[in-house]
Design an enzyme around this catalytic site. Structure first.
Site, PDB file in Angstrom:
ATOM      1  N   ASN A 210       0.857  -1.198   0.000  1.00  0.00           N
ATOM      2  CA  ASN A 210       0.000   0.000   0.000  1.00  0.00           C
ATOM      3  C   ASN A 210       0.886   1.238   0.000  1.00  0.00           C
ATOM      4  O   ASN A 210       2.110   1.126   0.023  1.00  0.00           O
ATOM      5  CB  ASN A 210      -0.976  -0.027   1.181  1.00  0.00           C
ATOM      6  CG  ASN A 210      -0.252  -0.023   2.516  1.00  0.00           C
ATOM      7  OD1 ASN A 210       0.445   0.916   2.853  1.00  0.00           O
ATOM      8  ND2 ASN A 210      -0.389  -1.128   3.260  1.00  0.00           N
ATOM      9  N   LYS A 288       7.401 -19.174  -8.453  1.00  0.00           N
ATOM     10  CA  LYS A 288       6.855 -18.008  -9.147  1.00  0.00           C
ATOM     11  C   LYS A 288       5.655 -18.438  -9.998  1.00  0.00           C
ATOM     12  O   LYS A 288       5.716 -19.467 -10.681  1.00  0.00           O
ATOM     13  CB  LYS A 288       7.951 -17.411 -10.027  1.00  0.00           C
ATOM     14  CG  LYS A 288       7.546 -16.126 -10.685  1.00  0.00           C
ATOM     15  CD  LYS A 288       8.666 -15.585 -11.555  1.00  0.00           C
ATOM     16  CE  LYS A 288       8.112 -14.497 -12.456  1.00  0.00           C
ATOM     17  NZ  LYS A 288       8.951 -14.226 -13.595  1.00  0.00           N
ATOM     18  N   ASP A 307      -5.216  -8.904  13.239  1.00  0.00           N
ATOM     19  CA  ASP A 307      -5.276  -7.476  13.578  1.00  0.00           C
ATOM     20  C   ASP A 307      -4.303  -7.260  14.734  1.00  0.00           C
ATOM     21  O   ASP A 307      -4.531  -7.722  15.860  1.00  0.00           O
ATOM     22  CB  ASP A 307      -6.704  -7.061  13.955  1.00  0.00           C
ATOM     23  CG  ASP A 307      -6.814  -5.549  14.056  1.00  0.00           C
ATOM     24  OD1 ASP A 307      -5.976  -4.936  14.755  1.00  0.00           O
ATOM     25  OD2 ASP A 307      -7.711  -4.981  13.425  1.00  0.00           O
ATOM     26  N   ILE A 308      -3.217  -6.571  14.416  1.00  0.00           N
ATOM     27  CA  ILE A 308      -2.126  -6.432  15.397  1.00  0.00           C
ATOM     28  C   ILE A 308      -2.597  -5.598  16.587  1.00  0.00           C
ATOM     29  O   ILE A 308      -2.423  -5.980  17.747  1.00  0.00           O
ATOM     30  CB  ILE A 308      -0.892  -5.806  14.719  1.00  0.00           C
ATOM     31  CG1 ILE A 308      -0.425  -6.737  13.595  1.00  0.00           C
ATOM     32  CG2 ILE A 308       0.225  -5.568  15.722  1.00  0.00           C
ATOM     33  CD1 ILE A 308       0.544  -6.123  12.627  1.00  0.00           C
ATOM     34  N   PHE A 326      -4.756   4.091  14.665  1.00  0.00           N
ATOM     35  CA  PHE A 326      -5.043   5.060  13.608  1.00  0.00           C
ATOM     36  C   PHE A 326      -6.248   4.575  12.819  1.00  0.00           C
ATOM     37  O   PHE A 326      -6.515   3.365  12.764  1.00  0.00           O
ATOM     38  CB  PHE A 326      -3.830   5.212  12.676  1.00  0.00           C
ATOM     39  CG  PHE A 326      -2.864   6.263  13.146  1.00  0.00           C
ATOM     40  CD1 PHE A 326      -2.114   6.047  14.291  1.00  0.00           C
ATOM     41  CD2 PHE A 326      -2.710   7.462  12.460  1.00  0.00           C
ATOM     42  CE1 PHE A 326      -1.236   7.015  14.754  1.00  0.00           C
ATOM     43  CE2 PHE A 326      -1.834   8.432  12.912  1.00  0.00           C
ATOM     44  CZ  PHE A 326      -1.091   8.220  14.058  1.00  0.00           C
TER      45      PHE A 326
HETATM   46  O1  C5P Z   1      -9.244  -1.633  10.654  1.00  0.00           O
HETATM   47  P1  C5P Z   1      -8.242  -0.627  10.202  1.00  0.00           P
HETATM   48  O2  C5P Z   1      -7.189  -1.189   9.309  1.00  0.00           O
HETATM   49  O3  C5P Z   1      -8.831   0.623   9.639  1.00  0.00           O
HETATM   50  O4  C5P Z   1      -7.537  -0.190  11.566  1.00  0.00           O
HETATM   51  C1  C5P Z   1      -6.511   0.723  11.580  1.00  0.00           C
HETATM   52  C2  C5P Z   1      -5.739   0.595  12.846  1.00  0.00           C
HETATM   53  O5  C5P Z   1      -5.527  -0.768  13.174  1.00  0.00           O
HETATM   54  C3  C5P Z   1      -4.364   1.186  12.690  1.00  0.00           C
HETATM   55  O6  C5P Z   1      -3.942   1.623  13.968  1.00  0.00           O
HETATM   56  C4  C5P Z   1      -3.550  -0.011  12.212  1.00  0.00           C
HETATM   57  O7  C5P Z   1      -2.184   0.148  12.509  1.00  0.00           O
HETATM   58  C5  C5P Z   1      -4.169  -1.126  13.008  1.00  0.00           C
HETATM   59  N1  C5P Z   1      -4.156  -2.429  12.325  1.00  0.00           N
HETATM   60  C6  C5P Z   1      -3.364  -3.437  12.799  1.00  0.00           C
HETATM   61  N2  C5P Z   1      -3.389  -4.667  12.196  1.00  0.00           N
HETATM   62  C7  C5P Z   1      -4.177  -4.905  11.132  1.00  0.00           C
HETATM   63  C8  C5P Z   1      -4.986  -3.869  10.627  1.00  0.00           C
HETATM   64  C9  C5P Z   1      -4.946  -2.646  11.247  1.00  0.00           C
HETATM   65  O8  C5P Z   1      -2.636  -3.222  13.766  1.00  0.00           O
HETATM   66  N3  C5P Z   1      -4.170  -6.087  10.562  1.00  0.00           N
END
Ligand code: C5P
Length: 400
Positions: A210, A288, A307-308, A326
């Site tokens: 991205n 590949k 989701d971290i 964020f």
């Molecule tokens: O759900 P979204 O991607 O909009 O959430 C954004 C927030 O969640 C940001 O703080 C981003 O760093 C965190 N995030 C994360 N791991 C993910 C997706 C988003 O830590 N897989």
């Protein structure tokens, strides 16, 4: 001027630039600061103890094994009695000793024993400065919070041109003043920051990415470090330089970023500024992908990434006291941000509009709203460094 009345322990190491230490001492004295000098054996080849003593109007220490030096002020006390330890010039050798934790003379022992902040002003031949060993040592020292001024680029005593000249004494004085001025409300705190994009492999040569540049996350890491925090920055692939005084863990994928974040715990606060890929390619393998004879494109199956933020915010006793996320949105920003704060168990969400045309994603400015449990605060459009400084100050307030 913030140097007035402050005590600088100045370590003068060997090198032709040692003569500039005399001008530095003069400038510190003129600003009302006190200087105590430690002269290394190499330094004493270029300036005499008598000169330093005359200019600093203070005793010069040079020998760890000297009975009178140790009698008057031991090496532990020497560094503890200072407000700031400055190494100017800092040679490649002394920087290597600092990085390795060696203590085989008074200067290196003081540097290992000190509990004060340290500023180094490197000076050496351009090739010595550029050597991978010196650069690795500098990265180690920066990660430990050692501040660095210079070196400058220019003509060198050895008739070469390049980076390696000692910073000008006035610039070193300005760096000293800035360090003494700076409040350290986050001293002793550990903050985890994520930054940049993640790269999710399609096959060994292709990936999904991205537009995140890492500018905002890196600026937040630097701003927190500037307030005295120990910062672990977990960064996806970016073209940004490592921020000074920050321990950087480089990762590529979301799975690696999560593992690096978990390894960095415990933390007093965590700021999740990375643009983590929501999906990765299922079954991305070692081979590949090849074009097929009929030209039909491959169908990529995506699976959800962890989701971290949500994982760390649910880490039980290891959950950082303050979790900041964020929310980069293109529509219904505030509603999405408020919902995200609750859904992910974050304390704060920094919401920003990343619609095309705002120039925010990958740009140098940001216009955010801070969404907390108490409400929504609109912040003006600011440079990403200023957003970072404001956020770091708010985190310091919250942790106070
Ligand atoms: O759900 P979204 O991607 O909009 O959430 C954004 C927030 O969640 C940001 O703080 C981003 O760093 C965190 N995030 C994360 N791991 C993910 C997706 C988003 O830590 N897989």
């Amino acid at each position: 001027m913030s140097v007035a009345g402050r005590r600088i322990l100045l370590i003068v190491a060997g090198g032709i630039a040692a003569y500039k230490a005399i001008e530095l001492i003069r400038l510190i004295r003129k600003s009302g600061g006190h200087v105590t000098c430690v002269l290394t054996r190499g330094g004493a080849q270029f300036v005499t103890p008598l000169t330093l003593q005359a200019i600093s109007e203070n005793r010069v220490f040079k020998d760890i094994f000297s009975l009178s030096d140790e009698n008057e002020m031991g090496h532990i006390q020497l560094s503890r009695a200072a407000d700031l330890v400055v190494v100017a010039p800092a040679t490649a050798d002394l920087l290597a000793k600092m990085a390795a934790g060696l203590a085989d003379d008074l200067a290196s022992t003081v540097l290992l024993a000190t509990d004060k902040r340290v500023l180094v002003a490197p000076a050496m031949n351009v090739r010595m400065w550029g050597h991978a060993a010196t650069q690795a040592n500098m990265a180690t020292l920066r990660a430990r919070g050692v501040a660095v001024v210079g070196p400058d680029e220019g003509a060198m005593a050895c008739n070469e041109w390049g980076a390696g000249r000692l910073a000008e004494p006035a610039a070193i004085l300005a760096a000293i003043a800035a360090m003494l001025d700076r409040p350290q409300p986050l001293a002793g705190r550990h903050v985890l920051v994520t930054s940049g994009p993640t790269h999710e492999p399609i096959d060994p040569v292709r990936y999904i990415a991205n537009r995140s540049s890492g500018r905002q996350g890196h600026a937040i890491a630097a701003a927190l470090a500037a307030l005295g925090a120990r910062v672990t920055l977990v960064s996806g692939p970016v073209a940004m330089a490592d921020p000074a005084g920050v321990a950087v863990r480089r990762v590529e994928t979301a799975a690696q970023m999560l593992a690096a974040c978990q390894a960095a715990l415990p933390a007093d606060a965590a700021v999740f500024a990375a643009a983590v890929a929501d999906w990765r390619v299922a079954g991305a393998g070692e081979r590949k992908l090849k074009k097929t004879a009929d030209g039909a494109p491959p169908a990529l199956a995506l699976v959800a990434n962890p989701d971290i933020l949500a994982t760390i915010a649910a880490a039980g006793p290891l959950r950082p006291g303050l979790v900041v996320g964020f929310a980069a949105e293109t529509h219904d920003m505030l509603a999405h941000a408020a919902a995200k704060r609750v859904r992910k168990n974050a304390d704060w969400i920094v919401a920003n509009d990343v619609s095309p045309g705002t120039g925010i994603m990958g740009g140098t400015e940001n216009e955010v709203h801070l969404v907390t449990g108490a409400g929504i605060e609109p912040w003006p459009r600011l440079g990403k460094e200023e957003v970072a400084a404001r956020l770091a100050a708010r985190i310091a307030e919250a942790l106070a």
